[in-house]
Design a protein around this motif. Structure first.
Motif, PDB file in Angstrom:
ATOM      1  N   LEU A   1      -6.916   4.379  -2.235  1.00 20.45           N
ATOM      2  CA  LEU A   1      -6.553   3.539  -1.095  1.00 20.45           C
ATOM      3  C   LEU A   1      -7.485   2.335  -0.965  1.00 20.45           C
ATOM      4  O   LEU A   1      -7.030   1.228  -0.663  1.00 20.45           O
ATOM      5  CB  LEU A   1      -6.598   4.377   0.192  1.00 20.45           C
ATOM      6  CG  LEU A   1      -6.204   3.659   1.480  1.00 20.45           C
ATOM      7  CD1 LEU A   1      -4.775   3.139   1.382  1.00 20.45           C
ATOM      8  CD2 LEU A   1      -6.364   4.583   2.676  1.00 20.45           C
TER       9      LEU A   1
ATOM     10  N   ILE B   1       0.835  -1.209   0.000  1.00 16.22           N
ATOM     11  CA  ILE B   1       0.000   0.000   0.000  1.00 16.22           C
ATOM     12  C   ILE B   1       0.868   1.257   0.000  1.00 16.22           C
ATOM     13  O   ILE B   1       0.552   2.237  -0.676  1.00 16.22           O
ATOM     14  CB  ILE B   1      -0.940  -0.013   1.219  1.00 16.22           C
ATOM     15  CG1 ILE B   1      -1.946  -1.169   1.090  1.00 16.22           C
ATOM     16  CG2 ILE B   1      -1.688   1.315   1.346  1.00 16.22           C
ATOM     17  CD1 ILE B   1      -2.818  -1.360   2.308  1.00 16.22           C
TER      18      ILE B   1
ATOM     19  N   LYS C   1      -6.535  -0.357  -3.522  1.00 17.48           N
ATOM     20  CA  LYS C   1      -5.282  -1.007  -3.126  1.00 17.48           C
ATOM     21  C   LYS C   1      -5.507  -1.975  -1.979  1.00 17.48           C
ATOM     22  O   LYS C   1      -5.036  -3.126  -2.005  1.00 17.48           O
ATOM     23  CB  LYS C   1      -4.257   0.052  -2.708  1.00 17.48           C
ATOM     24  CG  LYS C   1      -3.702   0.897  -3.839  1.00 17.48           C
ATOM     25  CD  LYS C   1      -2.676   1.879  -3.280  1.00 17.48           C
ATOM     26  CE  LYS C   1      -2.105   2.756  -4.365  1.00 17.48           C
ATOM     27  NZ  LYS C   1      -1.120   3.729  -3.828  1.00 17.48           N
ATOM     28  N   CYS C   2      -6.215  -1.516  -0.946  1.00 18.26           N
ATOM     29  CA  CYS C   2      -6.447  -2.366   0.229  1.00 18.26           C
ATOM     30  C   CYS C   2      -7.193  -3.641  -0.155  1.00 18.26           C
ATOM     31  O   CYS C   2      -6.852  -4.734   0.309  1.00 18.26           O
ATOM     32  CB  CYS C   2      -7.238  -1.597   1.285  1.00 18.26           C
ATOM     33  SG  CYS C   2      -6.284  -0.306   2.125  1.00 18.26           S
TER      34      CYS C   2
END
Length: 391
Positions: A320, A134, A323-324
């Protein structure tokens, strides 16, 4: 202040590759090569030469690629086959990550923890890998840049202390071990050494992140030189102290060696516990790199927008939440695979054989075929232009 432009410097790529190349190879290869006696040294040299040729191939392709490796594969093979190849690359990265995470967790249990705590150790390793993924490539490059001399300096010092215990007679015979197929052992060891240097493939996936291609290519070559010389030095020291038979019986001989070192003054009682941090960080670097590229390449294969010059098809450009989601799902899959590898030695042996038999040739054949097809198309286009001009 640090820049945040997803670019890494030639110095950073050199240190990234040294971490990726040296950790697993120095931890596992010496014991594997010890079965060949003194021939193991020549196997390292031959495998290093093969790795240099492979790196030259990657650098040559990188100079020809206008954008990134995916675009070059798409232009050579077509979009569908390029996506399929990226899925294979991603699957290889995922398996390598599970294998490296399994080794790192087992090493932590063998030196600092208890075997029963393997699931916890594996969980923490992959949690750190998710965090590194991340955070992105640039953040990891900065960390390794800072850690490089913190780990390298004491490691070199420890090797110097070890030299006093080396018995050069253990290095002989240099060309033939009685009762063994010397030529077969030599090529088997060379192939294993070359396979250990396959993290050089990361150079292809780093193309969009390189600040200067030419300097980065030279830095990659230096990373290979340093890793190969360090591996040869570690091997000679280990076989000079343990001998071929004892070395072959060790699981992690270099870690055992660190525990045998006698420091003047005896002010550190558990030197093996201190120096094992070198392999914690280098193995983690391999885990983080293979995890990051395994997930990123899979994303690009399925959800990419490869025609976007701004790189919107790359995972590092996403938000984000995206990505997570990708990294956490991948971590769950890798956790299951790493735990399975830990439980089943038969599966590990079969996968290891398949890696040498299929994955290693795949890593060479794909960029070579892409270059060949691109060259043929360029030659055909030049011929058509000449014929058109004559008409």
């Amino acid at each position: 202040m640090f820049s945040n432009n997803d670019k890494i410097s030639p110095r950073q790529i050199k240190r990234l590759l040294i971490f990726d190349l040296f950790g697993a190879s120095s931890l596992l290869l010496p014991a594997q090569l010890a079965k060949a006696g003194g021939i193991g040294l020549w196997s390292i040299l031959a495998g290093s030469v093969m790795a240099f040729l492979y790196l030259w191939l990657l650098v040559f392709l990188g100079a020809k690629a206008k954008q990134d490796y995916f675009t070059y594969l798409r232009d050579s093979f077509g979009k569908l086959l390029a996506r399929a190849l990226y899925v294979i690359y991603a699957a290889i990265g995922t398996i390598v990550c599970a294998w490296a995470a399994k080794i790192l967790s087992e090493l932590a249990c063998a030196t600092l923890l208890d075997d029963k705590e393997y699931p916890v150790a594996l969980f923490l390793v992959l949690l750190l890998a998710v965090y590194g993924g991340i955070a992105g490539l640039e953040a990891r490059a900065r960390v390794y840049e800072v850690l490089f001399w913190v780990l390298a300096a004491p490691f070199v010092l420890m090797l110097l202390f070890c030299i006093r215990q080396v018995q050069p007679v253990q290095w002989f015979p240099l060309f033939r071990q009685p009762g063994q197929d010397s030529l077969g052992s030599f090529w088997s060891g060379a192939w294993q050494c070359f396979a250990a240097f396959l993290p050089l493939t990361f150079f292809l996936f780093l193309l969009p992140n390189l600040q200067k291609k030419k300097k980065s290519a030279r830095s990659s070559a230096w990373a290979l030189v340093i890793s190969a010389v360090s591996l040869a030095a570690v091997y000679l020291i280990l076989i000079g102290i343990f001998g071929a038979k004892a070395l072959a019986a060790e699981e992690y001989p270099v870690v055992t060696l660190m525990g045998m070192v006698k420091i003047p003054g005896d002010f550190i009682k558990r030197m093996d516990a201190v120096m094992v941090s070198v392999w914690f960080f280098t193995l983690y670097a391999l885990v983080a790199a293979s995890f990051y590229y395994g997930v990123s390449l899979m994303y690009q294969a399925f959800a990419a927008l490869p025609d976007d010059p701004d790189g919107a098809g790359r995972l590092e450009k996403q938000g984000l939440k995206t990505k997570c989601a990708w990294f956490f799902v991948a971590a769950l899959i890798i956790y299951g695979a790493a735990y399975f590898f830990h439980q089943s030695s038969a599966v590990r042996e079969k996968l290891s054989a398949l890696f040498y038999l299929l994955v290693t040739p795949f890593a060479v054949v794909v960029p070579l075929a892409a270059l060949g097809i691109s060259w043929l198309r360029g030659k055909r286009g030049t011929k058509e232009n000449v014929d058109g001009g004559k008409a």
